[in-house]
Design an enzyme around this catalytic site. Sequence first.
Site, PDB file in Angstrom:
ATOM      1  N   GLY A   1     125.621   0.407  12.205  1.00 54.90           N
ATOM      2  CA  GLY A   1     126.008  -0.203  13.483  1.00 54.90           C
ATOM      3  C   GLY A   1     126.705  -1.527  13.261  1.00 54.90           C
ATOM      4  O   GLY A   1     127.135  -1.829  12.149  1.00 54.90           O
ATOM      5  N   ASN A   2     126.849  -2.308  14.300  1.00 56.46           N
ATOM      6  CA  ASN A   2     127.421  -3.650  14.157  1.00 56.46           C
ATOM      7  C   ASN A   2     126.797  -4.588  15.181  1.00 56.46           C
ATOM      8  O   ASN A   2     125.990  -4.170  16.004  1.00 56.46           O
ATOM      9  CB  ASN A   2     128.950  -3.616  14.254  1.00 56.46           C
ATOM     10  CG  ASN A   2     129.422  -3.100  15.596  1.00 56.46           C
ATOM     11  OD1 ASN A   2     129.216  -3.734  16.626  1.00 56.46           O
ATOM     12  ND2 ASN A   2     130.037  -1.919  15.601  1.00 56.46           N
ATOM     13  N   ARG A   3     127.158  -5.855  15.121  1.00 55.05           N
ATOM     14  CA  ARG A   3     126.472  -6.887  15.900  1.00 55.05           C
ATOM     15  C   ARG A   3     127.011  -7.079  17.316  1.00 55.05           C
ATOM     16  O   ARG A   3     126.634  -8.030  17.993  1.00 55.05           O
ATOM     17  CB  ARG A   3     126.584  -8.234  15.188  1.00 55.05           C
ATOM     18  CG  ARG A   3     125.824  -8.319  13.912  1.00 55.05           C
ATOM     19  CD  ARG A   3     126.038  -9.711  13.329  1.00 55.05           C
ATOM     20  NE  ARG A   3     125.707  -9.761  11.942  1.00 55.05           N
ATOM     21  CZ  ARG A   3     124.485  -9.954  11.474  1.00 55.05           C
ATOM     22  NH1 ARG A   3     123.488 -10.103  12.298  1.00 55.05           N
ATOM     23  NH2 ARG A   3     124.265  -9.987  10.177  1.00 55.05           N
TER      24      ARG A   3
END
Length: 410
Positions: A215-217
Amino acid sequence: MPTLTGRHIILGITGGIAAYKSALLVRDLVREGAEVQVVMTPAATQFVTPLTFATLSRRDVIVEMFPATPGQPTAQWTAHIDLGVWADLMLIAPATANTLAKITVGMADNFLTSLVLALRGPLVVAPTMDVDMYQHTATQRNLALLRERGVHVIEPESGELASGLTGPGRLPDPAIIMDVVRAILAGRKRDLEGKQVLVTAGPTQEPIDPVRYIGNRSSGKMGFALAEAAVARGARVTLIAGPVHLPTPSGADRVDVSTAQEMMDAVLGRFENCDVLIMAAAVGDFTPAAVAQSKIKREKAGAAHLTIECVQNPDILRTAAERRSRQILVGFALETDNGLTHAREKRTAKKLDLIVLNDPRVEGAAFGAETNVVTLIGRDDTATPLPLLPKLEVAHHILDRVVHLLPPAR
Ligand code: CTP
């Protein structure tokens, strides 16, 4: 230049430690030409005396509902009704959990809460409290209900709190609150009426096995602000959201997705009928070539290393650009080096009408922040940098550009 000349603003102050910061708000509102009536809850007077606010606002501060001597007539007896009509806007800052709870259910047990019920104009609240009180389900549900009723909620900032704990709960900088007040009073035009706007927001999650993902932030806040702003301007909005914990802006249709492929399907299925596509989502560029059906166990994966083979995800914007007829396409470019060059290249390669460049390392533009610092790059490659602004304001600037790109209404 004063922008609030002659506007009638009620500043409600409730009993929280941030009440001392409200003095700066009174000063800023008066400086911009507003007439400010300060109303305090009895608890607020424990933190700052009414004299401070009376001096700054040059008006008596109202605290009590009833006269000091029972049975005596008072000039203020119907003041809550009169002020409810007088006010162009009421701002409660700081707004404690207690007052938020009362106004959610419509209680009228002091002057301030009674005035909220009599208020005809917009209401803005700035929740300010300790992190656990803010995150409590009761407070969050109250805020969700208030949002549904059209109350503008200015999210608290994260940071060190008076208790020594750290988390969301701080009163945002007066400049951010002033921006919200100005924007609401500016009464944005309904210039997207009849338009169908598709907005993507948040990260994507690419599964590795049943419990893990890449995923990412991305927090999704920029995309959600765009959806909120587009609804306010009269558009029919579909918000395609990756996994985020944000309330749906009232009036927007929300479609929740998880992977880049799901986002792609959700966008393309609605693309033909939309007028504007704004891809604010941080789409994962790669996905595992195969998803393990069972949880990958440490022993089976090998002793020291685990290699996950990934393949490229489809590019949603590029695919949409190939199918476009009348649609306006807006993309985001998150860059840490040579931002202008990369953003211009991306705009050309993806055939976008507008690209929004931001750098998460710039102060005020970090992942999850309430503010953003962006540069807008249009079809002629001219770069227009915007100052540090709340994300809702950034959203309106982006939509101002979109409105100019749309064909004129027939
Ligand atoms: N985007 C998209 N589909 C993807 C990846 C990105 O539609 N698979 C969109 C994003 O929503 C954003 C824009 O394209 O609006 C730019 O995304 P970005 O990840 O910065 O671009 P990339 O082309 O993936 O370049 P980079 O190598 O910098 O990640």
